[in-house]
Design an enzyme around this catalytic site. Sequence first.
Site, mmCIF file in Angstrom:
data_model
loop_
_atom_site.group_PDB
_atom_site.id
_atom_site.type_symbol
_atom_site.label_atom_id
_atom_site.label_comp_id
_atom_site.label_asym_id
_atom_site.label_seq_id
_atom_site.Cartn_x
_atom_site.Cartn_y
_atom_site.Cartn_z
ATOM 1 C CG MET A 66 -1.622 1.245 1.550
ATOM 2 S SD MET A 66 -2.438 1.163 3.169
ATOM 3 C CE MET A 66 -3.669 -0.086 2.849
ATOM 4 C CB CYS A 67 1.917 3.760 -2.083
ATOM 5 S SG CYS A 67 0.867 3.753 -3.550
ATOM 6 C CE1 TYR A 68 1.767 9.688 1.727
ATOM 7 C CE2 TYR A 68 3.367 8.849 0.159
ATOM 8 C CZ TYR A 68 3.081 9.467 1.360
ATOM 9 O OH TYR A 68 4.092 9.850 2.180
ATOM 10 C CG PHE A 95 -3.761 5.256 4.063
ATOM 11 C CD1 PHE A 95 -3.957 4.198 4.932
ATOM 12 C CD2 PHE A 95 -4.058 6.534 4.499
ATOM 13 C CE1 PHE A 95 -4.442 4.409 6.222
ATOM 14 C CE2 PHE A 95 -4.530 6.756 5.779
ATOM 15 C CZ PHE A 95 -4.720 5.690 6.645
#
Length: 112
Positions: A66-68, A95
């Site tokens: 998961m990233c932004y 996220f």
Amino acid sequence: MSDTVTPISARDAFALLQARDDAVLFDIRDNAHFRQQHADGARHLSNDNLQQELDALDFEQPILVMCYHGISSLNAGHYLANLGFEQVFSIEGGFEGWQAAGLPVKTSTQSR
């Protein structure tokens, strides 16, 4: 070796994490954002702890990244798949998608 990364929705990622005790969720956002708020159960993955975290995994474990917003996690997923990890998933929407789906989040007052 495959470099296959499977895009997965936040809800499907959550279901996979619930169904598989060996599934691992990595958050690759910067440390400040991770400390402030992150998906419940996520582990922070950065250049500082990359080798240590990866050494503790089996190549067959499901790994969710998961990233932004879901873009950087795809690149990180390809890196992990190229290392030989067989089940790598990139969470679509990152996220933000996790939050939008109403899934469990830890805040800095609850962080471990």
